[in-house]
Design a protein around this motif. Structure first.
Motif, PDB file in Angstrom:
ATOM      1  N   ARG A   8       0.776  -1.170   0.064  1.00 49.31           N
ATOM      2  CA  ARG A   8      -0.015  -0.170  -0.002  1.00 49.31           C
ATOM      3  C   ARG A   8       0.825   1.266  -0.106  1.00 49.31           C
TER       4      ARG A   8
ATOM      5  N   GLU B  93      -8.502   5.327   3.990  1.00 46.83           N
ATOM      6  CA  GLU B  93      -9.193   6.000   2.689  1.00 46.83           C
ATOM      7  C   GLU B  93      -8.153   5.908   1.319  1.00 46.83           C
TER       8      GLU B  93
ATOM      9  N   PHE C  54      -5.568   2.594  -0.770  1.00 47.91           N
ATOM     10  CA  PHE C  54      -6.036   1.391  -1.500  1.00 47.91           C
ATOM     11  C   PHE C  54      -4.610   0.583  -1.209  1.00 47.91           C
TER      12      PHE C  54
ATOM     13  N   PRO D 183      -9.528  -1.315  -2.619  1.00 48.52           N
ATOM     14  CA  PRO D 183      -9.798  -0.151  -1.946  1.00 48.52           C
ATOM     15  C   PRO D 183      -9.935  -0.200  -0.404  1.00 48.52           C
ATOM     16  N   ASP D 184      -9.536   0.749   0.435  1.00 49.86           N
ATOM     17  CA  ASP D 184      -9.794   0.767   1.847  1.00 49.86           C
ATOM     18  C   ASP D 184     -11.612   0.942   2.298  1.00 49.86           C
TER      19      ASP D 184
ATOM     20  N   SER E 166     -12.687   4.598   1.081  1.00 49.98           N
ATOM     21  CA  SER E 166     -11.995   5.225   0.103  1.00 49.98           C
ATOM     22  C   SER E 166     -13.146   5.683  -0.971  1.00 49.98           C
TER      23      SER E 166
ATOM     24  N   LEU F 247     -11.492   8.763  -2.843  1.00 50.68           N
ATOM     25  CA  LEU F 247     -10.416   7.967  -3.851  1.00 50.68           C
ATOM     26  C   LEU F 247     -11.259   7.587  -5.111  1.00 50.68           C
ATOM     27  N   ILE F 248     -12.179   6.870  -5.023  1.00 49.74           N
ATOM     28  CA  ILE F 248     -12.824   6.368  -6.181  1.00 49.74           C
ATOM     29  C   ILE F 248     -13.537   7.359  -6.926  1.00 49.74           C
TER      30      ILE F 248
END
Length: 276
Positions: A32, A40, A42, A59-60, A63, A66-67
């Motif tokens: 990671r 938050e 990946f 992904p966390d 997240s 992020l996405i």
């Protein structure tokens, strides 16, 4: 994974993309970025099966931002370039956006608003039991390298600094700590996917000279338009704006301002060969 040098894989990924990474788990191997908030960000999950080696985007739990940022990027053409190269290398890419299967090379058909993204790169052209540890390690790095390049192309950020999730095109000025033009590591990977790793000036090939283990993938990437001349909203086209050149030629190109062109430096090399 017991005989695999996971830290060699980690170090090569870090050097290739200039990102800070850590090994989170050994079985399965999970890597990671350390500069993203835990929960938050990946992970890359690298797996070995008896007939395949794969890398998966994990992904966390928190997240969502992020996405969403991935879905909003204007740099999807870079993702497509890297994806085409991965497919040309006879690997498989599984991708889903919002639970729907999508083509990794047709970003114009993707939804713009993402709540979920799944991504996996697999190499099925292998029977693990018939390969050496060094070969398996090399294949693990390859799929991990492909996956990380794809992910970073959707997040054109400088991961080595404490910045928020923002869309930062190549040449964008960081608003945190210092004003500095940022380079996207995914643009570098796209340039290599398009142009290869042979110097466009002198044709030096690091892999041919130093071997696969040491030399594969090593090359500098030169911006044909100097970063200092790019506006804040400039979006790099890796096909026309970037070229691979060796460190020596890169240094020579920048011996003057404005820099020499590729054709200028080629002419200088030819002239010196003629007169010797």
């Amino acid at each position: 994974m017991s005989n695999i040098d996971v830290f060699n894989i980690l170090n090569k990924l870090q050097m290739n993309y200039d990102v800070n990474l850590e090994v989170k788990n050994l079985s399965p191997l999970e890597i990671r970025p350390t500069d993203l908030e835990k929960g938050e960000g990946f992970m890359l999950r690298l797996m070995i099966d008896w007939r395949s080696i794969s890398a998966e985007f994990i992904p966390d739990n928190f997240s969502a931002k992020l996405i969403q940022t991935m879905g909003r990027t204007t740099n999807k053409n870079v993702f497509n370039v890297i994806a085409r190269k991965v497919l040309e290398d006879q690997k498989k890419i599984d991708m889903k956006i919002n639970h729907k299967d999508v083509s990794p090379i047709s970003s114009t058909l993707w939804d713009d608003h993402w709540s979920l993204m799944e991504l996996k790169v697999e190499n099925h052209n292998i029977i693990v039991n018939e390969k050496t540890v060094e070969t398996i390690e090399d294949k693990l790095f390859d799929v991990g390298n492909d996956l990380l390049g794809l992910i970073l192309s959707l997040l054109p950020l400088d991961y080595s600094r404490d910045i928020e999730f923002e869309l930062l095109p190549e040449g964008a000025v960081s608003r945190v700590k210092v004003n500095k033009y940022e380079r996207s590591p995914a643009n570098r990977q796209a340039c290599i996917a398009i142009h290869g790793t042979v110097c466009k000036v002198c044709e030096f090939d690091f892999e041919s000279m130093y071997g696969r283990e040491l030399g594969k993938g090593y090359i500098h990437v030169h911006h044909l338009t100097p970063i200092s001349e790019m506006g804040e909203g400039y979006i790099i086209n890796p096909t026309t704006d970037l070229v691979p050149i060796c460190p020596n030629c890169h240094a020579m190109i920048h011996r003057r301002n404005p820099p020499y062109s590729i054709s200028d430096l080629k002419s200088i090399i030819r002239s010196n060969k003629i007169y010797k």
